[in-house]
Design an enzyme around this catalytic site. Structure first.
Site, mmCIF file in Angstrom:
data_model
loop_
_atom_site.group_PDB
_atom_site.id
_atom_site.type_symbol
_atom_site.label_atom_id
_atom_site.label_comp_id
_atom_site.label_asym_id
_atom_site.label_seq_id
_atom_site.Cartn_x
_atom_site.Cartn_y
_atom_site.Cartn_z
ATOM 1 N N GLU A 31 -50.044 -62.886 15.367
ATOM 2 C CA GLU A 31 -49.255 -62.518 14.193
ATOM 3 C C GLU A 31 -47.782 -62.373 14.552
ATOM 4 O O GLU A 31 -46.903 -62.870 13.835
ATOM 5 C CB GLU A 31 -49.788 -61.218 13.590
ATOM 6 N N LYS A 72 -50.203 -47.601 2.443
ATOM 7 C CA LYS A 72 -49.695 -48.011 3.755
ATOM 8 C C LYS A 72 -48.270 -47.534 4.022
ATOM 9 O O LYS A 72 -47.758 -47.707 5.134
ATOM 10 C CB LYS A 72 -49.764 -49.536 3.884
ATOM 11 N N GLY A 87 -56.728 -55.965 12.309
ATOM 12 C CA GLY A 87 -57.681 -57.063 12.397
ATOM 13 C C GLY A 87 -57.784 -57.663 13.784
ATOM 14 O O GLY A 87 -58.553 -58.601 14.009
#
Length: 230
Positions: free
Chosen positions: A107, A125, A101
């Site tokens: 983050e 994932k 993103g």
């Protein structure tokens, strides 16, 4: 067969159960978090919780504020009790690739501040090694992005592309570019991170190594919880 969204939704109850009254929580960025934010807001309302949120992107902050959540700047908090986010890849040691993103720097700041970092993913994932299926994002300064890209390609068997959004360069909330680094073969994550982070112009890499405490995985068979070995 459940799709990726359904698998992620399966995991949210386990995430919400870890949120307690009075917490300061770090809220990540991406499709998983967009599913989670309304449920956090509902939890706050139903239980009359006092929760402070610190967001990893402008987009996340906007979504949370629209639902009347109390959102503050990261520099206004001393600590974060719990950080929650998704990931683009997870290996068997709970190391991650994040940054799909484009919010990888913020983050990492918030996830490293947190007393506990919980990751929510669907089973697609889970990988054998980082970089197996997803290009490693690297946030770089606009000024010398091309030189950084070529240095990476000259040193490793990696294809580097500058991320674009609707045919124009993608710009992070920090005003930088993202280089997506597609590994052509397996490269040790710690080695590559150390190489990249010392290149002039690199702000941060999408490797999140030895940071996650727990990964909650939505699978076709149900929810699987992976905990960091201590």
């Amino acid at each position: 067969m459940k799709d990726a969204k359904e698998l992620k939704l399966m995991t949210l109850e386990d995430v919400l159960s870890q949120i307690e009254n009075g917490m300061t929580i770090g809220i990540g960025t991406g499709s998983t978090i967009e599913l989670l934010i309304p449920q956090i807001a509902e939890l706050i309302q139903q239980k009359n919780y006092t929760i402070t949120g610190v967001c990893t992107s402008n987009k996340t902050a906007f979504l949370a504020k629209e639902l009347a959540m109390n959102i503050v700047d990261v520099n206004d908090v001393e600590k974060i009790d719990l950080a929650i986010d998704g990931a683009d890849e997870v290996d068997s040691a709970l190391n991650l690739i994040k940054g799909g993103g484009g919010a990888l720097f913020r983050e990492k700041v918030i996830d490293e501040m947190a007393d506990r970092f919980v990751v929510v993913v669907d089973e697609s994932k889970l990988v054998n090694y980082l970089g197996e299926t997803f290009a490693l994002p690297v946030e770089v300064d606009k000024f010398n992005w091309y030189q950084v890209a070529k240095k990476i390609e000259r040193t490793y068997d990696i294809h580097v592309s500058r991320r674009v959004n609707e045919d124009v360069p993608f710009i992070t909330d920090n005003g930088n570019y993202i280089l997506d680094c597609s590994l052509q073969n397996r490269i040790p994550a710690y080695e590559l991170h150390e190489f990249l982070i010392h290149l002039t112009g690199v702000l941060e890499t999408g490797y999140f190594l030895d940071i996650a405490d727990q990964v909650i995985v939505g699978t076709q068979e149900g929810v699987k919880i992976l905990n960091k070995e201590t």
